[in-house]
Scaffold this motif. Structure first.
Motif, PDB file in Angstrom:
ATOM      1  N   ILE A   6     -42.577 -35.813  31.009  1.00 53.15           N
ATOM      2  CA  ILE A   6     -42.147 -34.453  31.315  1.00 53.15           C
ATOM      3  C   ILE A   6     -41.302 -33.976  30.146  1.00 53.15           C
ATOM      4  CG2 ILE A   6     -40.960 -32.971  32.972  1.00 53.15           C
ATOM      5  CD1 ILE A   6     -41.448 -35.168  35.063  1.00 53.15           C
ATOM      6  N   GLY A   7     -41.862 -33.063  29.378  1.00 54.21           N
ATOM      7  CA  GLY A   7     -41.296 -32.673  28.095  1.00 54.21           C
ATOM      8  C   GLY A   7     -42.144 -33.301  27.009  1.00 54.21           C
ATOM      9  N   TYR A   8     -42.842 -32.471  26.247  1.00 53.25           N
ATOM     10  CA  TYR A   8     -43.753 -33.013  25.248  1.00 53.25           C
ATOM     11  C   TYR A   8     -43.502 -32.395  23.880  1.00 53.25           C
ATOM     12  CZ  TYR A   8     -47.855 -35.684  23.882  1.00 53.25           C
ATOM     13  OH  TYR A   8     -48.696 -36.611  23.293  1.00 53.25           O
ATOM     14  N   GLY A   9     -42.196 -32.407  23.541  1.00 56.52           N
ATOM     15  CA  GLY A   9     -41.814 -32.010  22.194  1.00 56.52           C
ATOM     16  C   GLY A   9     -41.863 -33.220  21.279  1.00 56.52           C
ATOM     17  N   LYS A  10     -41.039 -33.218  20.254  1.00 51.31           N
ATOM     18  CA  LYS A  10     -41.053 -34.314  19.296  1.00 51.31           C
ATOM     19  C   LYS A  10     -40.709 -35.646  19.943  1.00 51.31           C
ATOM     20  CE  LYS A  10     -40.102 -31.424  15.249  1.00 51.31           C
ATOM     21  NZ  LYS A  10     -39.163 -31.120  14.135  1.00 51.31           N
ATOM     22  N   MET A  11     -39.714 -35.631  20.865  1.00 50.17           N
ATOM     23  CA  MET A  11     -39.345 -36.873  21.535  1.00 50.17           C
ATOM     24  C   MET A  11     -40.466 -37.347  22.455  1.00 50.17           C
ATOM     25  SD  MET A  11     -37.224 -39.306  21.846  1.00 50.17           S
ATOM     26  CE  MET A  11     -35.676 -38.702  21.179  1.00 50.17           C
ATOM     27  N   GLY A  12     -41.049 -36.426  23.220  1.00 44.74           N
ATOM     28  CA  GLY A  12     -42.152 -36.790  24.108  1.00 44.74           C
ATOM     29  C   GLY A  12     -43.316 -37.402  23.355  1.00 44.74           C
ATOM     30  N   LYS A  13     -43.638 -36.832  22.227  1.00 47.35           N
ATOM     31  CA  LYS A  13     -44.747 -37.358  21.418  1.00 47.35           C
ATOM     32  C   LYS A  13     -44.416 -38.744  20.860  1.00 47.35           C
ATOM     33  CE  LYS A  13     -46.792 -32.893  20.052  1.00 47.35           C
ATOM     34  NZ  LYS A  13     -45.985 -32.027  20.924  1.00 47.35           N
ATOM     35  N   ALA A  14     -43.154 -38.951  20.476  1.00 42.90           N
ATOM     36  CA  ALA A  14     -42.743 -40.270  19.974  1.00 42.90           C
ATOM     37  C   ALA A  14     -42.820 -41.314  21.084  1.00 42.90           C
ATOM     38  CB  ALA A  14     -41.326 -40.199  19.407  1.00 42.90           C
ATOM     39  N   ILE A  15     -42.407 -40.933  22.295  1.00 45.24           N
ATOM     40  CA  ILE A  15     -42.498 -41.845  23.442  1.00 45.24           C
ATOM     41  C   ILE A  15     -43.955 -42.162  23.747  1.00 45.24           C
ATOM     42  CG2 ILE A  15     -42.097 -42.039  25.935  1.00 45.24           C
ATOM     43  CD1 ILE A  15     -39.541 -40.337  25.479  1.00 45.24           C
ATOM     44  N   ASP A  16     -44.803 -41.148  23.701  1.00 47.18           N
ATOM     45  CA  ASP A  16     -46.243 -41.314  23.948  1.00 47.18           C
ATOM     46  C   ASP A  16     -46.823 -42.370  23.007  1.00 47.18           C
ATOM     47  OD1 ASP A  16     -48.956 -41.023  24.511  1.00 47.18           O
ATOM     48  OD2 ASP A  16     -48.901 -38.837  24.494  1.00 47.18           O
ATOM     49  N   ALA A  17     -46.510 -42.248  21.727  1.00 47.40           N
ATOM     50  CA  ALA A  17     -47.058 -43.171  20.733  1.00 47.40           C
ATOM     51  C   ALA A  17     -46.600 -44.605  20.986  1.00 47.40           C
ATOM     52  CB  ALA A  17     -46.656 -42.726  19.326  1.00 47.40           C
ATOM     53  N   ILE A  18     -45.322 -44.779  21.285  1.00 51.51           N
ATOM     54  CA  ILE A  18     -44.788 -46.129  21.494  1.00 51.51           C
ATOM     55  C   ILE A  18     -45.312 -46.731  22.795  1.00 51.51           C
ATOM     56  CG2 ILE A  18     -42.660 -47.394  22.032  1.00 51.51           C
ATOM     57  CD1 ILE A  18     -41.282 -45.625  19.908  1.00 51.51           C
ATOM     58  N   ALA A  19     -45.341 -45.924  23.867  1.00 47.54           N
ATOM     59  CA  ALA A  19     -45.831 -46.420  25.152  1.00 47.54           C
ATOM     60  C   ALA A  19     -47.295 -46.832  25.046  1.00 47.54           C
ATOM     61  CB  ALA A  19     -45.658 -45.350  26.229  1.00 47.54           C
ATOM     62  N   THR A  20     -48.099 -46.013  24.382  1.00 49.36           N
ATOM     63  CA  THR A  20     -49.523 -46.320  24.224  1.00 49.36           C
ATOM     64  C   THR A  20     -49.721 -47.579  23.400  1.00 49.36           C
ATOM     65  OG1 THR A  20     -50.082 -43.962  24.388  1.00 49.36           O
ATOM     66  CG2 THR A  20     -51.726 -45.410  23.404  1.00 49.36           C
TER      67      THR A  20
END
Length: 238
Positions: A6-20
């Protein structure tokens, strides 16, 4: 683990990459253009939600996750006046909630160093103390949530400082927090004790958002299956 972001700015995208990269599945990505996805039918498919949005929307977003019975890891700052309400809702519904002003493992160790130094300096009135925090220009709150956590820790020991102010101050009972917004700084926090004889300074400098994002994923992994209100001190056993 299935994650709702929830929230897909720079932090959200960084979390997405690490989680994936760690083998998790991001099943929901909610930004300001996809708020319609923030409903039980979508959220309930997730094992955990990670929320990094704005002070104005965080409370509502967390409520929506609770309604879907989804554990929430929240990194949004600037809304903590409503934290007691969220904690009460969490307890009432037997939900899981973890909030931190900073998810970086290094920063959370820095918090412990700050508390120890403040305890040592409490009996040294010849030292004044002030703080500086530097972030990128898109940072929406000032002082940063991390700076406020550091200030609260400091003032709990250095009781000659009774309040903080977000500007330079020469009042003996006021803790000055100087906020600077300079790109591309991910985050630097410095605490300086100064006397006519010498200075003592501690600093944490983030080199990228990856430390914050990685810590948020670690927190989400830890929170899954738990009930209650937690912080990064619980995750790191500090």
């Amino acid at each position: 683990m299935k994650i709702a972001l929830i929230g897909y700015g720079k932090m959200g995208k960084a979390i997405d990459a690490i989680a994936t990269a760690k083998g998790h599945e991001v099943i929901l990505r909610v930004d300001h253009d996809s708020q319609h996805l923030l409903e039980k039918e979508h959220l309930s498919q997730a094992d955990v939600a990670i929320e990094f949005t704005t002070p104005e929307t965080a409370f509502h977003n967390i409520q929506k996750c609770f309604e879907a019975n989804v554990p929430v890891v929240c990194g949004t700052t600037g809304w903590l006046d409503k934290l007691p309400e969220i904690e009460a809702l969490c307890a009432k519904g037997q939900h899981a909630f973890l909030h931190a002003t900073n998810f970086s493992i290094g920063v959370n160790i820095f918090f412990e160093v700050n508390k120890k130094l403040a305890a040592l300096m409490a009996s040294q009135p010849q030292y004044d103390v002030w703080m500086e925090e530097i972030h990128h220009t898109q940072k929406k709150d000032a002082p940063s949530g991390t700076a406020l956590t550091l200030a609260e820790q400091l003032m709990s020991s250095v009781t000659r400082k009774t309040a903080w102010i977000n500007e330079e101050s020469h009042q003996a009972d006021t803790l000055s927090i100087i906020s600077k917004r300079i790109d591309p700084a991910p985050g630097t926090h410095t605490i300086t004790y100064t006397s006519p004889i010498d200075d003592i300074t501690i600093t944490h400098t983030a080199h990228s958002r990856e430390g914050f994002a990685a810590g948020a994923v670690v927190a989400a992994e830890w929170l899954k299956g738990k009930t209650g209100v937690f912080t990064m001190r619980d995750v790191l056993n500090l």
